[in-house]
Design a protein around this motif. Sequence first.
Motif, mmCIF file in Angstrom:
data_model
loop_
_atom_site.group_PDB
_atom_site.id
_atom_site.type_symbol
_atom_site.label_atom_id
_atom_site.label_comp_id
_atom_site.label_asym_id
_atom_site.label_seq_id
_atom_site.Cartn_x
_atom_site.Cartn_y
_atom_site.Cartn_z
ATOM 1 N N ALA A 1 1.186 9.742 4.454
ATOM 2 C CA ALA A 1 1.336 10.208 5.831
ATOM 3 C C ALA A 1 0.701 9.225 6.804
ATOM 4 O O ALA A 1 1.298 8.878 7.834
ATOM 5 C CB ALA A 1 0.708 11.594 5.981
ATOM 6 N N ALA A 2 -0.500 8.749 6.491
ATOM 7 C CA ALA A 2 -1.172 7.800 7.378
ATOM 8 C C ALA A 2 -0.391 6.491 7.469
ATOM 9 O O ALA A 2 -0.252 5.905 8.557
ATOM 10 C CB ALA A 2 -2.591 7.538 6.876
ATOM 11 N N LEU A 3 0.126 6.012 6.349
ATOM 12 C CA LEU A 3 0.855 4.750 6.345
ATOM 13 C C LEU A 3 2.157 4.847 7.128
ATOM 14 O O LEU A 3 2.586 3.860 7.750
ATOM 15 C CB LEU A 3 1.133 4.318 4.905
ATOM 16 N N THR A 4 2.793 6.003 7.088
ATOM 17 C CA THR A 4 4.058 6.180 7.803
ATOM 18 C C THR A 4 3.865 6.757 9.206
ATOM 19 O O THR A 4 4.822 7.224 9.826
ATOM 20 C CB THR A 4 5.002 7.097 7.003
ATOM 21 N N ALA A 5 2.625 6.717 9.692
ATOM 22 C CA ALA A 5 2.287 7.142 11.058
ATOM 23 C C ALA A 5 2.558 8.619 11.296
ATOM 24 O O ALA A 5 2.989 9.025 12.366
ATOM 25 C CB ALA A 5 3.037 6.297 12.088
ATOM 26 N N ALA A 6 2.291 9.439 10.270
ATOM 27 C CA ALA A 6 2.416 10.892 10.409
ATOM 28 C C ALA A 6 1.051 11.516 10.156
ATOM 29 O O ALA A 6 0.350 11.110 9.222
ATOM 30 C CB ALA A 6 3.434 11.451 9.413
ATOM 31 N N PRO A 7 0.628 12.486 10.954
ATOM 32 C CA PRO A 7 -0.652 13.142 10.701
ATOM 33 C C PRO A 7 -0.633 13.846 9.335
ATOM 34 O O PRO A 7 0.337 14.532 8.996
ATOM 35 C CB PRO A 7 -0.781 14.155 11.845
ATOM 36 N N ALA A 8 -1.694 13.666 8.574
ATOM 37 C CA ALA A 8 -1.757 14.305 7.257
ATOM 38 C C ALA A 8 -1.749 15.824 7.363
ATOM 39 O O ALA A 8 -1.321 16.515 6.440
ATOM 40 C CB ALA A 8 -3.009 13.834 6.516
ATOM 41 N N SER A 9 -2.195 16.344 8.500
ATOM 42 C CA SER A 9 -2.232 17.801 8.674
ATOM 43 C C SER A 9 -0.869 18.400 8.987
ATOM 44 O O SER A 9 -0.705 19.615 8.964
ATOM 45 C CB SER A 9 -3.211 18.153 9.807
ATOM 46 N N SER A 10 0.104 17.561 9.302
ATOM 47 C CA SER A 10 1.451 18.067 9.606
ATOM 48 C C SER A 10 2.496 17.145 8.989
ATOM 49 O O SER A 10 3.307 16.545 9.685
ATOM 50 C CB SER A 10 1.657 18.157 11.122
ATOM 51 N N ALA A 11 2.418 17.014 7.680
ATOM 52 C CA ALA A 11 3.315 16.117 6.951
ATOM 53 C C ALA A 11 4.480 16.866 6.329
ATOM 54 O O ALA A 11 4.928 16.554 5.235
ATOM 55 C CB ALA A 11 2.531 15.364 5.875
ATOM 56 N N ASP A 12 4.999 17.876 7.044
ATOM 57 C CA ASP A 12 6.067 18.699 6.473
ATOM 58 C C ASP A 12 7.319 17.881 6.192
ATOM 59 O O ASP A 12 7.964 18.034 5.147
ATOM 60 C CB ASP A 12 6.394 19.860 7.420
ATOM 61 N N ALA A 13 7.710 17.033 7.141
ATOM 62 C CA ALA A 13 8.915 16.230 6.944
ATOM 63 C C ALA A 13 8.745 15.284 5.769
ATOM 64 O O ALA A 13 9.670 15.076 4.974
ATOM 65 C CB ALA A 13 9.230 15.444 8.217
ATOM 66 N N LEU A 14 7.563 14.724 5.651
ATOM 67 C CA LEU A 14 7.292 13.831 4.530
ATOM 68 C C LEU A 14 7.340 14.593 3.211
ATOM 69 O O LEU A 14 7.921 14.120 2.217
ATOM 70 C CB LEU A 14 5.917 13.169 4.709
ATOM 71 N N LEU A 15 6.753 15.784 3.179
ATOM 72 C CA LEU A 15 6.770 16.589 1.953
ATOM 73 C C LEU A 15 8.195 16.959 1.563
ATOM 74 O O LEU A 15 8.561 16.945 0.384
ATOM 75 C CB LEU A 15 5.943 17.856 2.159
ATOM 76 N N GLN A 16 9.015 17.268 2.550
ATOM 77 C CA GLN A 16 10.406 17.605 2.252
ATOM 78 C C GLN A 16 11.130 16.414 1.647
ATOM 79 O O GLN A 16 11.914 16.552 0.713
ATOM 80 C CB GLN A 16 11.104 18.056 3.540
ATOM 81 N N GLN A 17 10.843 15.223 2.164
ATOM 82 C CA GLN A 17 11.455 14.018 1.620
ATOM 83 C C GLN A 17 10.986 13.755 0.192
ATOM 84 O O GLN A 17 11.770 13.385 -0.674
ATOM 85 C CB GLN A 17 11.120 12.819 2.512
ATOM 86 N N GLU B 1 0.827 -1.209 0.000
ATOM 87 C CA GLU B 1 0.000 0.000 0.000
ATOM 88 C C GLU B 1 0.865 1.264 0.000
ATOM 89 O O GLU B 1 0.517 2.263 -0.634
ATOM 90 C CB GLU B 1 -0.921 0.001 1.222
ATOM 91 N N THR B 2 1.987 1.216 0.699
ATOM 92 C CA THR B 2 2.901 2.350 0.674
ATOM 93 C C THR B 2 3.466 2.564 -0.723
ATOM 94 O O THR B 2 3.528 3.698 -1.224
ATOM 95 C CB THR B 2 4.054 2.123 1.671
ATOM 96 N N ALA B 3 3.882 1.468 -1.365
ATOM 97 C CA ALA B 3 4.410 1.580 -2.727
ATOM 98 C C ALA B 3 3.342 2.090 -3.689
ATOM 99 O O ALA B 3 3.617 2.936 -4.547
ATOM 100 C CB ALA B 3 4.939 0.224 -3.186
ATOM 101 N N LEU B 4 2.112 1.600 -3.543
ATOM 102 C CA LEU B 4 1.039 2.050 -4.437
ATOM 103 C C LEU B 4 0.737 3.532 -4.238
ATOM 104 O O LEU B 4 0.522 4.271 -5.210
ATOM 105 C CB LEU B 4 -0.217 1.211 -4.190
ATOM 106 N N ALA B 5 0.708 3.983 -2.986
ATOM 107 C CA ALA B 5 0.451 5.406 -2.731
ATOM 108 C C ALA B 5 1.567 6.270 -3.306
ATOM 109 O O ALA B 5 1.319 7.343 -3.864
ATOM 110 C CB ALA B 5 0.310 5.643 -1.223
ATOM 111 N N TYR B 6 2.807 5.810 -3.180
ATOM 112 C CA TYR B 6 3.934 6.562 -3.736
ATOM 113 C C TYR B 6 3.852 6.615 -5.261
ATOM 114 O O TYR B 6 4.097 7.668 -5.870
ATOM 115 C CB TYR B 6 5.241 5.909 -3.293
ATOM 116 N N ILE B 7 3.497 5.496 -5.879
ATOM 117 C CA ILE B 7 3.348 5.479 -7.335
ATOM 118 C C ILE B 7 2.201 6.393 -7.762
ATOM 119 O O ILE B 7 2.296 7.110 -8.772
ATOM 120 C CB ILE B 7 3.129 4.037 -7.827
#
Length: 459
Positions: A227-243, A152-158
């Motif tokens: 964000a949900a899959l990596t246990a990060a709140p979607a409302s504060s996904a700054d670190a994920l967005l930077q990555q 599911e993580t791979a599919l969301a990334y794709i």
Amino acid sequence: MIAGCASVPDRPVAEAAPAVGDAFRAGASSDPVSSEWWAGFSDPVLASLVNTTLQASPALRGADFSVAEAEAALRLALLGASPTASTRAGITAGRPTGTSADRLNVSATGTLAASWEFDAFGRIAALVEAARYDAATARELRRDIAVTLASETALAYINLRGAEARLEVGRRNAQTQVEGLELVRTLFDNGRATQLDIEQAETLYRTTLASLPVYEADREAAISRLAALTAAPASSADALLQQLTASPGLIPALEAPMTAGTPEDLLRRRPDIRAAEAQVGAALALGEVARADLFPRITLNANLLGLVRNTGVAVSDESLGFDFGPAITWAGPDLRGVYANIDATDARTGQIIANYQSTVLDALADAETALTDLASENRRTADLEAALASARRALDLARLRYREGLDSYLNVLDAQRSLLDAEDRLAVNRAETARRAVRAYRSLGGIWTDEELAAYRAG
């Protein structure tokens, strides 16, 4: 002797898995499947996201507790085969009535008891076996969750990269179209174009612009899912967005050859099949527990008893004793309830065996379908790439002929539509090819063992 007259019903038989053949019909390589299949995409961001999911997912932590519960139940079942001990102590105090004596009577008692069930008919051994299978089922279900989360993580990334690719195609074409629109307006002012040319160019440009918010929404949805899959709140996904924005944003492509193993490997690898098989074992063991109730339970008991009584002046009575002996309990001579329980247990076992057979057949169909879908999407890529090259040449020729006054601007617009469609179709194809590769790996079972899963989660 009476229990020996009880007839034991025939036991259910666990049917073997159906014949699966030597290779998949889709023609994939029979080389062993890589556990870390996402490394085949050679995308460090994808690998990092999958590893983060496996390490941080609350769903996997919940599965850990399920495994711990099943293992604790197994330890409890194992205790049934060993002696158990318990203690009890009490003290009472009272003053008698109806007498002139003013004294307080105090009594203290203590008991140390031990018991051990002699497993003459295999009841405890069957309970232990059922608990072992339950623990195995919990571990396989945890592995199934891990396989699902990784895919599911791979599919969301794709999906994210696919939306970005389509967004880039739309923006690039919109820029080209607005330049063409300005050119048509200039030509109209010079008397070389018509109002119809302007309106058609405007229609194409605005239609392309209208598609951009759709792709932007798809991109945001994919980010929220990651964000949900990596246990990060979607409302504060700054670190994920930077990555995610640190890389070029290309759609990941499977660079390593697709390996599928054999159908027989699939039966040993897929966690849902292994969980269903463990459930069959547990059901058969519980059937033996139900049959053991046809016979007596023999328990050896030993008790050490102590008593101290004080009458207020001195200890007037104290004693220490013990008793030892077997106890026999039996549901007979009326065993109708036991037979009914056996019938119910066997019926549940039959359902579980049928579910196992269905799981195997569904898994084989799932793998065949996923591999076939991947192969068919791969075959489309070359034609779509050729179509894109042809659309680009057609647009160049249409523009040239329009500038020379040989054709109307309608041909240019048609060529632009064809180019936009070809670029978009190729982007969709590349994303879909990657998605189908992920689904194929998920259908093949993904991660092999608990040890590998533990290593991935440890980073």
